[in-house]
Design a protein around this motif. Sequence first.
Motif, short mmCIF file in Angstrom:
data_model
loop_
_atom_site.label_atom_id
_atom_site.label_comp_id
_atom_site.label_asym_id
_atom_site.label_seq_id
_atom_site.Cartn_x
_atom_site.Cartn_y
_atom_site.Cartn_z
N ALA A 124 6.38 -20.59 5.61
CA ALA A 124 6.85 -20.15 4.16
C ALA A 124 6.03 -20.55 2.99
N SER A 125 5.32 -21.56 3.23
CA SER A 125 4.62 -21.95 2.09
C SER A 125 3.23 -21.74 1.74
N LEU A 139 10.63 -8.51 0.26
CA LEU A 139 11.93 -8.74 0.74
C LEU A 139 12.61 -8.17 1.83
N HIS A 181 14.61 -7.13 4.75
CA HIS A 181 15.92 -7.58 5.25
C HIS A 181 16.17 -6.80 6.45
N THR A 233 10.69 -12.23 -7.71
CA THR A 233 9.57 -12.70 -6.82
C THR A 233 9.97 -13.58 -5.85
N PHE A 234 11.02 -14.48 -6.28
CA PHE A 234 11.56 -15.41 -5.48
C PHE A 234 12.73 -15.25 -4.65
N HIS A 262 19.93 -16.95 -0.32
CA HIS A 262 18.80 -17.11 0.27
C HIS A 262 17.55 -16.93 -0.71
N CYS A 306 14.52 -18.33 -2.59
CA CYS A 306 13.23 -19.23 -2.03
C CYS A 306 13.66 -20.48 -2.66
N PRO A 307 13.83 -21.56 -1.60
CA PRO A 307 14.21 -22.98 -1.99
C PRO A 307 12.89 -23.53 -2.39
C1 HEM Z 1 4.70 -18.72 -4.77
C2 HEM Z 1 5.14 -19.02 -3.67
C3 HEM Z 1 6.46 -18.55 -3.06
C4 HEM Z 1 6.82 -17.30 -3.04
C5 HEM Z 1 6.64 -16.05 -4.08
C6 HEM Z 1 8.11 -17.32 -2.24
C7 HEM Z 1 8.93 -16.32 -2.10
C8 HEM Z 1 10.10 -16.12 -1.37
C9 HEM Z 1 10.77 -15.16 -1.05
C10 HEM Z 1 10.66 -13.68 -1.62
C11 HEM Z 1 11.77 -15.43 -0.10
C12 HEM Z 1 12.64 -14.53 0.53
C13 HEM Z 1 14.21 -14.52 -0.23
C14 HEM Z 1 14.89 -13.42 0.29
O1 HEM Z 1 14.87 -13.05 1.59
O2 HEM Z 1 16.21 -13.01 -0.29
C15 HEM Z 1 11.55 -16.75 0.10
C16 HEM Z 1 12.20 -17.75 1.29
C17 HEM Z 1 11.90 -18.91 1.50
N1 HEM Z 1 11.05 -19.51 0.94
FE1 HEM Z 1 9.61 -19.09 -0.34
N2 HEM Z 1 8.01 -18.49 -1.72
C18 HEM Z 1 7.12 -19.32 -2.14
C19 HEM Z 1 6.85 -20.39 -1.83
C20 HEM Z 1 7.65 -21.26 -0.72
C21 HEM Z 1 7.35 -22.85 -0.62
C22 HEM Z 1 6.22 -23.44 -1.20
C23 HEM Z 1 8.36 -23.10 0.30
C24 HEM Z 1 8.48 -24.37 1.03
C25 HEM Z 1 7.95 -25.65 0.78
C26 HEM Z 1 9.16 -22.01 0.61
C27 HEM Z 1 10.19 -21.82 1.16
C28 HEM Z 1 10.89 -20.85 1.62
C29 HEM Z 1 12.11 -20.88 2.64
C30 HEM Z 1 12.62 -21.82 3.43
C31 HEM Z 1 12.79 -19.59 2.44
C32 HEM Z 1 13.81 -19.01 3.51
C33 HEM Z 1 15.13 -19.13 2.43
C34 HEM Z 1 16.51 -18.64 3.24
O3 HEM Z 1 16.30 -17.65 4.05
O4 HEM Z 1 17.35 -18.98 2.94
N3 HEM Z 1 8.63 -20.90 -0.31
N4 HEM Z 1 10.59 -17.43 -0.36
#
Ligand code: HEM
Length: 433
Positions: free
Chosen positions: A231-232, A299, A301, A372-373, A378, A380-381
């Motif tokens: 994820a990260s 995204l 899904h 973007t997040f 759900h 991005c945490p």
């Molecule tokens: C610029 C950096 C990042 C971007 C752009 C980003 C973006 C995203 C996006 C778009 C999603 C999906 C949301 C969705 O499906 O609705 C997501 C999910 C997630 N991200 Fe990130 N992310 C980033 C960094 C990180 C980091 C650093 C971590 C952990 C340390 C992380 C952990 C997660 C996790 C665990 C999920 C799944 C959440 C869920 O399904 O409930 N992400 N992220």
Amino acid sequence: MLFGSSINIPINRKMIEDHPKTMFLSITAAAFVAVWAANKSLVSSSSSSASNASQANLAPGALPLVGHLFTLSKDPRRFIDYAKKESGPSSELNLGPGETKLIAVWPILTRIIARITCLCFAGRQVTNVPHFVDAMAHFTRKIITAGTFLALLPTWLGNVVVRRFLSLEHEIDLILNHLTPQLEHIKQDGKVDDDEQGLTFGSWLMTVPRRDGSLRTPKQTAYHFKDVVLASVHTTSHFLTFAIHELSCRPDLVQALRDEINTTLPDKNDRSANAINDLPLLDSFLREVLRCNVDYLGLHHKAVQDVVMSNGVVIPKGALVFCAMDEANRVVTDPGKSGTTCSSSLDVFDAYRHMGVALDEKCASLTTDFITFGNGPHACPGRHFAIMEIKFNISKFVTRYNIKSPTGQRAKDSVIMGMTRNPPHDPILFEGI
Ligand code: HEM
């Protein structure tokens, strides 16, 4: 770090000057062991990626059996300089004032981010293992490449290619072999070693009960580190690279960010990630990077039930849905809430666009016109962590270098299959200040 995966010998000039004889003997011994380790990994590993990783930090040119013994006997210091240059930690970013260098940033930034991820989520021990960090840097890319092959090739051929060339066996083995003993130790003693409290993602996860109330074993917990890496590392290093490319064609912005840091935080030794996180221009710039450099489609899904849209269109259960991220980030759906008061068009990159935004979380805040997040439960945490990480790195770059695109223009992104935007591969000119 001079040699192979099984040897970890940090060596510096002072150690050699203080203890020339001892150092000579240890290096000579290490040279033997390094050759042995290389041969062993070549013989015993069936996976090409595993042997590549094991050899990655070996000083090249070792002779069978004697390794680098002759070069070492002649001039140990010269050998160490050679080994550091060929196989040591990257010195690409060590530039003196006025010194310039063209650097392809993406691989370097991916490694930096992988290191930070390992340090923050898996602890210091594994972060000091170069091939562990390297493997984590390439983990997600390998999965994406595998996914592309599986999507494009007939299933039987895709499976053969992925199993033979893109298997993650090596990376998963690394995670389990390094983290499981560490977590077992933490479970037993409550800490990693005498100096360090064992507070990592893993030590925390071991205490969180699953749905049935049971706790994960150290091995089960270690296995989850792959999810953090997935994820990260790739996401964060992508956006950090985009940010550096956006800066490369805006020297005035580099200066403005540098001024903001130097004026607000004049003490170089007191620039914490928290303090840097609060800088308004840096925050506005990064939000704009995140807004403009998002994938065209993203995204991904899968509909878990039939969904009827407001216009009557039905998304059937099981359908894969790709959201038009780029488009969403260019529409203001709620001007009052999003704080986008800037007059420039949403198609233009404007680093100052989000200055003065009143939202509490600013860069990390979720709105329907900035996805973007993601959004909703759900979303991005890890976004707060990612943003701090990127801002901290940008602050280091702008205070250490002038950053210029050789053409004066923002290099072109590479777009994969019309949906995924990857950062440019073009090098950027760095000048030490
Ligand atoms: C610029 C950096 C990042 C971007 C752009 C980003 C973006 C995203 C996006 C778009 C999603 C999906 C949301 C969705 O499906 O609705 C997501 C999910 C997630 N991200 Fe990130 N992310 C980033 C960094 C990180 C980091 C650093 C971590 C952990 C340390 C992380 C952990 C997660 C996790 C665990 C999920 C799944 C959440 C869920 O399904 O409930 N992400 N992220």
